[in-house]
Motif scaffolding. Structure first.
Motif, PDB file in Angstrom:
ATOM      1  N   GLU A  26     -18.585   7.536 -15.667  1.00  0.00           N
ATOM      2  CA  GLU A  26     -17.814   7.337 -14.615  1.00  0.00           C
ATOM      3  C   GLU A  26     -16.587   6.207 -14.694  1.00  0.00           C
ATOM      4  OE1 GLU A  26     -17.535   8.978 -11.634  1.00  0.00           O
ATOM      5  OE2 GLU A  26     -19.354  10.117 -12.229  1.00  0.00           O
ATOM      6  N   TRP A  27     -16.679   5.514 -16.169  1.00  0.00           N
ATOM      7  CA  TRP A  27     -15.573   4.557 -16.256  1.00  0.00           C
ATOM      8  C   TRP A  27     -14.733   5.058 -17.679  1.00  0.00           C
ATOM      9  CZ3 TRP A  27     -14.358   0.068 -13.600  1.00  0.00           C
ATOM     10  CH2 TRP A  27     -15.358  -0.130 -12.659  1.00  0.00           C
ATOM     11  N   CYS A  28     -14.743   6.600 -17.526  1.00  0.00           N
ATOM     12  CA  CYS A  28     -13.840   7.095 -18.748  1.00  0.00           C
ATOM     13  C   CYS A  28     -12.578   7.464 -18.345  1.00  0.00           C
ATOM     14  CB  CYS A  28     -14.755   8.196 -19.245  1.00  0.00           C
ATOM     15  SG  CYS A  28     -16.102   7.700 -20.306  1.00  0.00           S
ATOM     16  N   VAL A  29     -11.724   7.654 -19.330  1.00  0.00           N
ATOM     17  CA  VAL A  29     -10.680   8.653 -18.940  1.00  0.00           C
ATOM     18  C   VAL A  29     -10.859   9.924 -19.962  1.00  0.00           C
ATOM     19  CG1 VAL A  29      -8.144   8.878 -19.724  1.00  0.00           C
ATOM     20  CG2 VAL A  29      -9.141   6.762 -18.947  1.00  0.00           C
ATOM     21  N   GLY A  30     -11.348  11.097 -19.577  1.00  0.00           N
ATOM     22  CA  GLY A  30     -11.702  12.531 -20.139  1.00  0.00           C
ATOM     23  C   GLY A  30     -12.871  12.060 -20.407  1.00  0.00           C
ATOM     24  N   LYS A 157      -3.369   9.700  -6.808  1.00  0.00           N
ATOM     25  CA  LYS A 157      -3.295   9.260  -8.206  1.00  0.00           C
ATOM     26  C   LYS A 157      -3.445  10.444  -9.154  1.00  0.00           C
ATOM     27  CE  LYS A 157      -5.900   5.114  -7.239  1.00  0.00           C
ATOM     28  NZ  LYS A 157      -7.054   4.295  -7.505  1.00  0.00           N
ATOM     29  N   PRO A 158      -2.634  10.447 -10.280  1.00  0.00           N
ATOM     30  CA  PRO A 158      -2.164  11.731 -11.190  1.00  0.00           C
ATOM     31  C   PRO A 158      -3.382  12.061 -11.877  1.00  0.00           C
ATOM     32  CG  PRO A 158      -1.001   9.823 -12.126  1.00  0.00           C
ATOM     33  CD  PRO A 158      -1.727   9.374 -10.560  1.00  0.00           C
ATOM     34  N   PHE A 159      -3.821  13.177 -11.957  1.00  0.00           N
ATOM     35  CA  PHE A 159      -4.787  13.640 -12.848  1.00  0.00           C
ATOM     36  C   PHE A 159      -6.366  13.090 -12.687  1.00  0.00           C
ATOM     37  CE2 PHE A 159      -0.776  14.040 -15.111  1.00  0.00           C
ATOM     38  CZ  PHE A 159      -0.482  15.364 -14.910  1.00  0.00           C
ATOM     39  N   PRO A 160      -6.612  12.791 -11.250  1.00  0.00           N
ATOM     40  CA  PRO A 160      -7.830  11.944 -11.036  1.00  0.00           C
ATOM     41  C   PRO A 160      -9.015  12.520 -11.527  1.00  0.00           C
ATOM     42  CG  PRO A 160      -7.217  13.402  -9.176  1.00  0.00           C
ATOM     43  CD  PRO A 160      -6.291  13.495 -10.212  1.00  0.00           C
ATOM     44  N   LYS A 161      -9.247  13.883 -11.869  1.00  0.00           N
ATOM     45  CA  LYS A 161     -10.403  14.334 -12.454  1.00  0.00           C
ATOM     46  C   LYS A 161     -10.363  13.762 -14.046  1.00  0.00           C
ATOM     47  CE  LYS A 161     -11.288  18.305  -9.435  1.00  0.00           C
ATOM     48  NZ  LYS A 161     -11.363  19.774  -9.464  1.00  0.00           N
ATOM     49  N   LYS A 164     -11.218   9.476 -14.762  1.00  0.00           N
ATOM     50  CA  LYS A 164     -12.388   9.170 -13.357  1.00  0.00           C
ATOM     51  C   LYS A 164     -12.129   7.792 -13.301  1.00  0.00           C
ATOM     52  CE  LYS A 164     -14.839  11.013 -16.635  1.00  0.00           C
ATOM     53  NZ  LYS A 164     -15.860  11.660 -17.304  1.00  0.00           N
ATOM     54  N   VAL A 165     -11.845   6.914 -14.201  1.00  0.00           N
ATOM     55  CA  VAL A 165     -11.839   5.506 -13.939  1.00  0.00           C
ATOM     56  C   VAL A 165     -10.789   5.084 -12.919  1.00  0.00           C
ATOM     57  CG1 VAL A 165      -9.936   4.825 -15.802  1.00  0.00           C
ATOM     58  CG2 VAL A 165     -11.844   3.346 -15.193  1.00  0.00           C
ATOM     59  N   SER A 166      -9.879   5.790 -12.760  1.00  0.00           N
ATOM     60  CA  SER A 166      -8.977   5.407 -11.444  1.00  0.00           C
ATOM     61  C   SER A 166      -9.719   5.281 -10.066  1.00  0.00           C
ATOM     62  CB  SER A 166      -7.944   6.299 -11.359  1.00  0.00           C
ATOM     63  OG  SER A 166      -8.235   7.812 -10.984  1.00  0.00           O
ATOM     64  N   HIS A 167     -10.792   6.071 -10.136  1.00  0.00           N
ATOM     65  CA  HIS A 167     -11.686   5.949  -8.698  1.00  0.00           C
ATOM     66  C   HIS A 167     -12.541   4.803  -8.614  1.00  0.00           C
ATOM     67  CE1 HIS A 167     -10.677  10.084  -7.968  1.00  0.00           C
ATOM     68  NE2 HIS A 167     -11.114  10.578  -9.185  1.00  0.00           N
ATOM     69  N   ARG A 168     -12.467   3.799  -9.620  1.00  0.00           N
ATOM     70  CA  ARG A 168     -13.271   2.502  -9.692  1.00  0.00           C
ATOM     71  C   ARG A 168     -12.556   1.440  -9.058  1.00  0.00           C
ATOM     72  NH1 ARG A 168     -15.704   6.423 -10.089  1.00  0.00           N
ATOM     73  NH2 ARG A 168     -16.120   5.857  -8.104  1.00  0.00           N
ATOM     74  N   VAL A 169     -11.015   1.602  -8.753  1.00  0.00           N
ATOM     75  CA  VAL A 169     -10.303   0.652  -8.687  1.00  0.00           C
ATOM     76  C   VAL A 169      -9.098   1.139  -7.493  1.00  0.00           C
ATOM     77  CG1 VAL A 169      -8.358  -1.021  -9.571  1.00  0.00           C
ATOM     78  CG2 VAL A 169     -10.242  -0.288 -11.036  1.00  0.00           C
ATOM     79  N   ARG A 170      -8.855   0.078  -6.722  1.00  0.00           N
ATOM     80  CA  ARG A 170      -7.746   0.323  -5.604  1.00  0.00           C
ATOM     81  C   ARG A 170      -6.466  -0.377  -5.992  1.00  0.00           C
ATOM     82  NH1 ARG A 170      -9.889  -1.328   0.027  1.00  0.00           N
ATOM     83  NH2 ARG A 170      -7.824  -0.101   0.715  1.00  0.00           N
TER      84      ARG A 170
END
Length: 303
Positions: A26-30, A157-161, A164-170
């Protein structure tokens, strides 16, 4: 449920100079753990090492960090090995290497000191954020609720899937737009509500909206494709510590000076809620297609 940042970067000692971490998807990019997560893991290893094995040094703060990302990391178990390079009265330096499945993937040097007992020359430099104007004022009581008149949360946010790490931050961007293409200002907080601590600075130094988007739309007049931005080198110069209880918000301004032939630099300035400089970071970043992130790992030593 995604682990908190503290959980995702937690390290455990194997022996006096060896530590282990589990890198969460969940703290990854791809398929690759976010570079800022790795940087914070290195900061946590240093903090643990200097509070246990090297406690007698009384050097509780990292003041500088230099990391080379040699190869792609992957989610799952990793081992970090520490070498005590130089132990001194004012500063000490350690080398940390991260390995997975027998591959040395990330190496770094961290210098520790005691910021609370530092003494010596201090001068006002008259430095300010450039380019002008300064970012607009912020009301922290209104920010999280989306009611601040000058800042708005980035929700599309671009390419959220993929990221994935982008969901962990506002992250909150200027309502009136960035000061110019290629400059990204933001206020950010953890989605979990946990505070930023000294070890979080590594993550903050490497997490921000892409600077490519504004420049691409200005020059090419369309939407940029999915890129992956693997960090090759990250440097961090920490100017002050955060309170022991942490703080809720940090500000970053990010700007490249040159993007050429699939490689760019990034300058990152991190400020606290009082507008004081917390840290400065400089990166060497590659710009490659997102498919490189997900490609099968080669057996050679290439990235």
């Amino acid at each position: 449920m995604a682990p908190s940042f503290a959980e995702a970067t937690a390290v455990r000692a194997i022996d006096s100079h060896t530590y282990a971490v589990d890198l969460n998807t969940e703290w990854c990019v791809g398929s690759v753990p976010h570079g800022g997560v790795i940087t914070s893991v290195f900061l946590r290893v240093a903090a643990t090492h200097f509070s246990t094995t090297l406690a007698a040094q009384n050097q509780p703060h990292t003041i500088s960090l230099h990391i080379e990302f040699l190869r792609r990391t992957q989610e799952g178990a990793a081992t970090l090995t520490v070498r005590d390079v130089k132990l001194g009265r004012q500063t000490s330096t350690i080398q940390v290497s991260l390995s997975q499945e027998g591959r040395e993937e990330v190496v770094g040097y961290l210098t520790r000191s005691n910021i609370d007992t530092e003494s010596g020359l201090s001068l006002k430099t008259q430095w300010t954020l450039q380019p002008a104007p300064r970012p607009p004022p912020v009301d922290f009581a209104m920010l999280a609720g989306g009611e601040d008149p000058n800042w708005i949360e980035e929700t599309d946010k671009p390419f959220p899937k993929f990221r994935k790490v982008s969901h962990r931050v506002r992250n909150f961007l200027p309502r009136a737009g960035q000061v110019m293409p290629g400059v990204v200002d933001q206020w950010l907080c953890f989605e979990s509500g946990e505070p930023f601590t000294d070890e979080s600075i590594g993550f903050v130094s490497d997490h921000f909206p892409s600077v490519i988007g504004g420049l691409w739309r200005t020059e090419r007049k369309d939407k940029p494709p999915a890129f992956w931005f693997p960090t090759a080198v990250l440097n961090l110069d920490i100017k002050k510590t955060l309170p022991p209880e942490g703080i809720d918000w940090l500000f970053t301004r990010v700007r490249p000076k040159s993007i050429k032939n699939g490689r760019m630099d990034l300058e990152v300035v991190i400020l606290d809620m009082a507008g004081e400089v917390v840290a400065l970071s400089h990166h060497v970043v590659l710009v490659v297609g997102a498919e490189r992130n997900l490609a099968a790992r080669r057996t050679s030593t290439k990235i």
